[in-house]
Write a protein that holds these residues in place. Structure first.
Motif, PDB file in Angstrom:
ATOM      1  N   UNK A   1      11.641  38.045  63.882  1.00 36.72           N
ATOM      2  CA  UNK A   1      10.819  36.871  63.796  1.00 36.72           C
ATOM      3  C   UNK A   1      10.708  36.141  65.112  1.00 36.72           C
TER       4      UNK A   1
ATOM      5  N   UNK B   1       5.153  27.985  65.542  1.00 39.57           N
ATOM      6  CA  UNK B   1       5.365  26.749  66.290  1.00 39.57           C
ATOM      7  C   UNK B   1       4.069  25.953  66.358  1.00 39.57           C
TER       8      UNK B   1
ATOM      9  N   UNK C   1       8.402  23.538  63.781  1.00 42.25           N
ATOM     10  CA  UNK C   1       8.760  24.933  63.528  1.00 42.25           C
ATOM     11  C   UNK C   1       8.738  25.139  62.025  1.00 42.25           C
TER      12      UNK C   1
ATOM     13  N   UNK D   1       6.698  34.258  67.168  1.00 39.94           N
ATOM     14  CA  UNK D   1       6.192  33.023  66.619  1.00 39.94           C
ATOM     15  C   UNK D   1       4.807  32.805  67.174  1.00 39.94           C
TER      16      UNK D   1
ATOM     17  N   UNK E   1       9.814  27.447  59.213  1.00 41.39           N
ATOM     18  CA  UNK E   1      10.786  28.536  59.035  1.00 41.39           C
ATOM     19  C   UNK E   1      10.221  29.691  58.213  1.00 41.39           C
ATOM     20  N   UNK E   2       9.186  29.434  57.432  1.00 45.48           N
ATOM     21  CA  UNK E   2       8.633  30.510  56.601  1.00 45.48           C
ATOM     22  C   UNK E   2       7.893  31.540  57.433  1.00 45.48           C
TER      23      UNK E   2
ATOM     24  N   UNK F   1      11.205  22.239  60.574  1.00 48.11           N
ATOM     25  CA  UNK F   1      12.046  21.488  61.501  1.00 48.11           C
ATOM     26  C   UNK F   1      11.122  20.889  62.563  1.00 48.11           C
TER      27      UNK F   1
END
Lengths: 342, 115
Positions: free
Chosen positions: B9, B62, B55, B12, B57-58, B44
């Motif tokens: 991951x 960004x 951010x 991004x 998370x899924x 976040x």
């Protein structure tokens, strides 16, 4: 707005790659961190790991990408993972999948989300096993099948694209879908043990062009910013389109050494050690990192693809040309024109 | 293991949002005054010199938001994390309101009407 992105200085990395252990039960021919195992001065103990996690939380790092070695071989790895999770940091683990069992999957599911990436280097046993070792295809697949059977929700399969497996990308993608996993393709880079097989494994010109076209046709495939030098325009919005080393990311070695990225863990790129100084201090003031932040590949500025790659991967340029100021030899323009570095 | 792959991951994607060019609308301005903006648990956000950085998370996506000092991120973790919006004059307030609407549309914040 890529030009703004390249000039932006972040207060902390977006993500940190943490090579949590040098121990591994496989001996892959292209392992990028094999050198860390012999060069390092041991591993951070659990207390130091907790201190580092506190520092990551203080810096508000969003994501930690655990690698190794094989992270699950470290006896206290679940404690470390739990600690990261409790601090609200997203945890991703790169594993070879061979040590997974039901009990371990139970622990991971209880901590969800923990993003798991299982490394497999071909859609066929003979291809994968040439790279990762005899019998590994079946062992890795057993781990993937276990995760699939347990309905593991955050799973991807990763293949490092080499001359040996590039023809199997489509098949690999179908295999990943079969197991309910995402497909991720990573770039083969001359780091660690991979330096020794660079000439045998690197893609040739036609393969690079095929790969570029394939990625353009499949925006759903993850690439981890691996191929930004080769990225077709259609993937422009999918990544940072620049090297994030020392800007968006950094790497921590098993012994706590801090480097600009996992592919630049040579002694000359050592920025500090978390046992001697806080990571935030190293990230903010290391001359090694400053060098990367001000790095400009001047010769690329006139290129019409400059906004898509900003000169490409310095790790590859450094290995092949011994200079980080030169373009990535595998940039799409160079490949199309046949001028890539041999 | 640990081969040429670099961990999961890292791919991004990114978006850059700015308050500079957004147009003013009364509706949007009203929205700033009416709602509280909560950050969902999968997002976040932290302060940067240019403004704030989200951010998700899924997706590991960004979003760079050039908001200057008009938006203040909540604590990194916690159960009810609200984005604080500075009190601004007319045109800047409208610009921020449009920005907030965009962030809501992207799922990075949730607008909650006051009781």
């Amino acid at each position: 707005m890529p030009s703004s992105l390249t000039s932006t200085r972040l207060r902390a990395p977006v993500n940190v790659t943490w090579e949590i252990t040098g121990a591994c039960n496989l001996r892959c021919r292209h392992c990028l961190s094999a050198g860390l195992r012999t060069r390092g001065h041991g591993e951070l103990d659990l207390a130091h790991c907790r201190e580092l996690i506190d520092e990551l939380a203080r810096m508000q790092v969003f994501q930690v990408n655990f690698g190794g070695g094989e992270p699950f071989l470290r006896a206290d790895f679940l404690d470390i993972l739990r600690c990261v999770h409790e601090r609200g940091i997203t945890a991703c683990v790169s594993t070879n999948g061979t040590v997974l069992d039901d009990a371990l999957v139970d622990e991971l599911l209880a901590m969800a989300p923990v993003y798991l990436q299982v490394s497999l280097d071909g859609a066929r046993a003979e291809t994968n096993d040439t790279i990762r070792g005899d019998g590994t295809f079946e062992r890795i697949l057993a781990g993937i099948e276990l995760l699939s059977r347990r309905g593991y929700p955050d799973l991807s399969l990763n293949m490092v694209v080499t001359r040996l497996n590039v023809s199997e990308i489509g098949e690999f993608d179908r295999l990943a879908r079969h197991y309910g996993a995402k497909t991720r393709l990573s770039r083969f880079r001359p780091s660690g043990r991979a330096c020794g097989v660079w000439e045998d494994y690197r893609l040739d010109r036609e393969q690079l062009l095929q790969l570029s076209a394939f990625l353009g046709d499949h925006p759903e495939i993850l690439t981890g910013d691996s191929f930004f030098a080769l990225t077709p325009d259609g993937r422009r919005a999918l990544g940072l389109n620049m090297c994030g080393a020392a800007k968006m990311t950094c790497a921590v070695a098993p012994d706590g050494g801090v480097y600009p990225c996992a592919f630049l863990c040579a002694p000359e790129f050592l920025a500090g050690n978390v046992t001697s100084a806080p990571l935030g201090q190293i990230f903010g003031s290391s001359p090694v990192f400053e060098r990367f932040r001000t790095l400009e590949v001047e010769i690329c500025r006139a290129c019409d693809r400059f906004s898509l790659c900003h000169g490409g991967c310095p790790a590859i340029a450094c290995f092949l040309t011994e200079s980080m100021d030169l373009p990535d030899p595998e940039c799409l323009r160079a490949v199309v024109s046949g001028k890539e570095v041999a | 293991m640990r081969t040429g792959r670099r961990s999961s991951r890292r791919s991004r994607s990114r978006t850059w949002l700015s308050t500079v060019s957004v147009e003013s609308t009364e509706t949007a301005t009203h929205a700033v005054e009416a709602a509280e903006y909560l950050v969902p648990h999968w997002v976040r956000v932290r302060r940067e010199d240019f403004g704030i950085l989200f951010y998700d998370a899924r997706s590991a996506r960004l979003t760079f938001v050039a908001s200057g000092d008009s938006l203040e991120p909540p604590p990194f973790t916690g159960t009810r994390r609200a984005l604080r919006v500075a009190t601004l004059d007319g045109s800047r307030q409208a610009a921020v309101a449009r920005l907030l609407q965009d962030l809501v549309r992207r799922g990075l914040i949730i607008a909650v009407e006051p009781d």
